[in-house]
Design a protein around this motif. Structure first.
Motif, PDB file in Angstrom:
ATOM      1  N   UNK A  95      57.563  13.249  49.086  1.00 38.96           N
ATOM      2  CA  UNK A  95      56.430  13.236  48.159  1.00 38.96           C
ATOM      3  C   UNK A  95      56.226  14.612  47.541  1.00 38.96           C
ATOM      4  N   UNK A  96      56.356  15.652  48.337  1.00 36.57           N
ATOM      5  CA  UNK A  96      56.255  17.016  47.798  1.00 36.57           C
ATOM      6  C   UNK A  96      57.253  17.223  46.670  1.00 36.57           C
ATOM      7  N   UNK A  97      58.492  16.801  46.892  1.00 36.57           N
ATOM      8  CA  UNK A  97      59.524  16.989  45.873  1.00 36.57           C
ATOM      9  C   UNK A  97      59.186  16.233  44.586  1.00 36.57           C
ATOM     10  N   UNK A  98      58.657  15.019  44.717  1.00 36.19           N
ATOM     11  CA  UNK A  98      58.266  14.236  43.533  1.00 36.19           C
ATOM     12  C   UNK A  98      57.165  14.928  42.751  1.00 36.19           C
ATOM     13  N   UNK A  99      56.178  15.447  43.457  1.00 38.58           N
ATOM     14  CA  UNK A  99      55.039  16.082  42.792  1.00 38.58           C
ATOM     15  C   UNK A  99      55.461  17.392  42.135  1.00 38.58           C
ATOM     16  N   UNK A 100      56.259  18.189  42.819  1.00 44.02           N
ATOM     17  CA  UNK A 100      56.739  19.440  42.244  1.00 44.02           C
ATOM     18  C   UNK A 100      57.492  19.172  40.947  1.00 44.02           C
ATOM     19  N   UNK A 101      58.375  18.186  40.938  1.00 46.34           N
ATOM     20  CA  UNK A 101      59.135  17.867  39.731  1.00 46.34           C
ATOM     21  C   UNK A 101      58.216  17.410  38.608  1.00 46.34           C
ATOM     22  N   UNK A 102      57.225  16.573  38.924  1.00 40.77           N
ATOM     23  CA  UNK A 102      56.308  16.072  37.910  1.00 40.77           C
ATOM     24  C   UNK A 102      55.450  17.192  37.331  1.00 40.77           C
ATOM     25  N   UNK A 103      54.985  18.111  38.175  1.00 42.14           N
ATOM     26  CA  UNK A 103      54.144  19.204  37.695  1.00 42.14           C
ATOM     27  C   UNK A 103      54.951  20.179  36.834  1.00 42.14           C
ATOM     28  N   UNK A 104      56.186  20.428  37.197  1.00 42.72           N
ATOM     29  CA  UNK A 104      57.018  21.279  36.344  1.00 42.72           C
ATOM     30  C   UNK A 104      57.300  20.585  35.018  1.00 42.72           C
ATOM     31  N   UNK A 105      57.373  19.247  35.028  1.00 45.74           N
ATOM     32  CA  UNK A 105      57.507  18.501  33.783  1.00 45.74           C
ATOM     33  C   UNK A 105      56.285  18.646  32.892  1.00 45.74           C
ATOM     34  N   UNK A 106      55.088  18.679  33.489  1.00 43.23           N
ATOM     35  CA  UNK A 106      53.869  18.926  32.706  1.00 43.23           C
ATOM     36  C   UNK A 106      53.934  20.300  32.050  1.00 43.23           C
ATOM     37  N   UNK A 107      54.429  21.278  32.770  1.00 43.94           N
ATOM     38  CA  UNK A 107      54.566  22.618  32.210  1.00 43.94           C
ATOM     39  C   UNK A 107      55.504  22.614  31.005  1.00 43.94           C
ATOM     40  N   UNK A 108      56.629  21.934  31.126  1.00 48.41           N
ATOM     41  CA  UNK A 108      57.595  21.879  30.033  1.00 48.41           C
ATOM     42  C   UNK A 108      57.027  21.136  28.829  1.00 48.41           C
ATOM     43  N   UNK A 109      56.159  20.167  29.074  1.00 48.03           N
ATOM     44  CA  UNK A 109      55.677  19.304  27.993  1.00 48.03           C
ATOM     45  C   UNK A 109      54.562  19.893  27.165  1.00 48.03           C
ATOM     46  N   UNK A 110      53.939  20.985  27.595  1.00 51.50           N
ATOM     47  CA  UNK A 110      52.846  21.574  26.824  1.00 51.50           C
ATOM     48  C   UNK A 110      53.431  22.395  25.678  1.00 51.50           C
ATOM     49  N   UNK A 111      53.175  21.955  24.440  1.00 51.92           N
ATOM     50  CA  UNK A 111      53.736  22.615  23.268  1.00 51.92           C
ATOM     51  C   UNK A 111      52.677  23.165  22.326  1.00 51.92           C
ATOM     52  N   UNK A 112      51.391  22.944  22.630  1.00 54.43           N
ATOM     53  CA  UNK A 112      50.310  23.401  21.762  1.00 54.43           C
ATOM     54  C   UNK A 112      49.166  23.910  22.623  1.00 54.43           C
ATOM     55  N   UNK A 113      48.205  24.564  21.960  1.00 56.62           N
ATOM     56  CA  UNK A 113      47.048  25.057  22.684  1.00 56.62           C
ATOM     57  C   UNK A 113      47.171  26.524  23.034  1.00 56.62           C
ATOM     58  N   UNK A 114      46.117  27.058  23.640  1.00 56.81           N
ATOM     59  CA  UNK A 114      46.031  28.501  23.844  1.00 56.81           C
ATOM     60  C   UNK A 114      46.936  29.031  24.943  1.00 56.81           C
ATOM     61  N   UNK A 115      47.570  28.158  25.712  1.00 50.97           N
ATOM     62  CA  UNK A 115      48.459  28.617  26.784  1.00 50.97           C
ATOM     63  C   UNK A 115      49.931  28.285  26.508  1.00 50.97           C
ATOM     64  N   UNK A 116      50.200  27.737  25.317  1.00 48.83           N
ATOM     65  CA  UNK A 116      51.567  27.298  25.018  1.00 48.83           C
ATOM     66  C   UNK A 116      52.534  28.470  24.887  1.00 48.83           C
ATOM     67  N   UNK A 117      52.012  29.688  24.645  1.00 49.62           N
ATOM     68  CA  UNK A 117      52.901  30.843  24.499  1.00 49.62           C
ATOM     69  C   UNK A 117      53.465  31.315  25.827  1.00 49.62           C
ATOM     70  N   UNK A 118      52.866  30.874  26.933  1.00 49.89           N
ATOM     71  CA  UNK A 118      53.336  31.300  28.248  1.00 49.89           C
ATOM     72  C   UNK A 118      54.639  30.593  28.612  1.00 49.89           C
ATOM     73  N   UNK A 119      55.477  31.201  29.422  1.00 49.37           N
ATOM     74  CA  UNK A 119      56.659  30.486  29.911  1.00 49.37           C
ATOM     75  C   UNK A 119      56.226  29.346  30.826  1.00 49.37           C
TER      76      UNK A 119
END
Length: 292
Positions: free
Chosen positions: A19-43
């Motif tokens: 379950x940890x592995x599933x959640x880690x992968x999903x959360x990193x996917x959320x990071x990759x998917x953010x393309x707009x907004x005030x935090x989009x400039x961050x890696x």
């Protein structure tokens, strides 16, 4: 440790890691998917995984933490499998909860996953989730749950989160959701502030129906329900425009969250009292908070 429940222990600890592995992968996917907004400039944020240890030869686990991402300001997804003998204070606490045989044999084994997420955007809700299995020579049980902690509440997000938790509960018993929602409302109440720490969810502990497989299956379904419950609200709010007043409200709410975890939370108390890695136990604390 005795050989009793060895297969079940392996199954449970393996599930929490999966379950940890599933959640880690999903959360990193959320990071990759953010393309707009005030935090989009961050890696895009990534988890760093480190080993944790209980005092002596008492097992340990892994602490997976992401800091300073686009979506998550700080999120930890910890797993642990620990064992040994409970100290006198922990024995008394277990005995008070009705766990048999603590005075005669204080040995224990416990495994679980614990997650807390603090968000960059004040409109995106913070969240907590954990599930665990606990064993002694005289008893075993499961516990855990998940609760949503927005500083700026959206009723549709609250309804979605609760609906996903109810689906997991209803698959196992018609009374589970009502019972465990009420338990969460009571358990996650900050008594000294006279208010709940969030909008609730479900909480259960000491779950032993006499059917280990059934109780484990329920605990797995609670874990499986987490991502469907939480990802849609985050995806809706992660690039919402926010103001300094919104950020201030977030920091004040984080102060409430920190107070709860340090004063009332069972897991925090148990981890510190049994000698587990303090950084892992206190992973739930926010990176920044404010008190008024």
């Amino acid at each position: 440790m005795t050989e009793e429940f060895q297969e079940e222990k392996v199954q449970a600890s393996g599930w929490f890691r999966s379950l940890r592995d599933q959640i880690v992968a999903a959360f990193e996917g959320l990071e990759d998917g953010l393309q707009a907004g005030s935090f989009a400039h961050l890696p895009p944020g990534r988890f760093a995984i480190s080993q944790t240890h209980r005092e002596g030869d008492g097992g340990g686990g892994e602490m997976a933490v992401m800091r300073g991402g686009r979506v998550f300001e700080k999120v930890g997804v910890n797993i642990s499998t620990v064992h040994g003998a409970l100290g006198e204070k922990a024995q008394r606490a277990m005995a008070a909860r009705g766990v048999p045989g603590m005075a005669e044999d204080p040995r224990f084994w416990a495994s679980g996953i614990s997650l807390v997420a603090h968000m960059q955007n004040p409109h995106a809700p913070a969240v907590h989730m954990n599930t665990r299995m606990f064993w002694t020579p005289h008893a075993w049980w499961f516990g855990g749950g998940a609760d949503l902690n927005p500083c700026l509440e959206y009723p549709e997000d609250t309804a979605h989160f609760h609906a996903a938790m109810q689906v997991a509960c209803d698959a196992h018993a018609p009374d589970y959701y009502a019972r465990f929602k009420a338990w969460a409302d009571e358990y996650f109440f900050v008594t000294h502030r006279g208010r709940a720490r969030g909008v609730g969810g479900i909480f259960y502990d000491d779950l032993n129906t006499g059917d280990w497989a059934a109780d484990f299956a329920f605990t797995q379904d609670v874990g499986r329900a987490f991502l469907p419950a939480y990802l849609p609200p985050v995806e809706r709010r992660r690039d919402t425009a926010w103001t300094e007043a919104d950020k201030d409200a977030q920091l004040v709410h984080r102060g409430l969250y920190a107070e709860y975890n340090l004063v009332y939370d069972r897991g925090t108390k148990f981890g510190l009292e049994t000698g587990h890695d303090a950084n892992a136990v206190l992973m739930s604390l926010p990176p920044m908070a404010k008190w008024v």
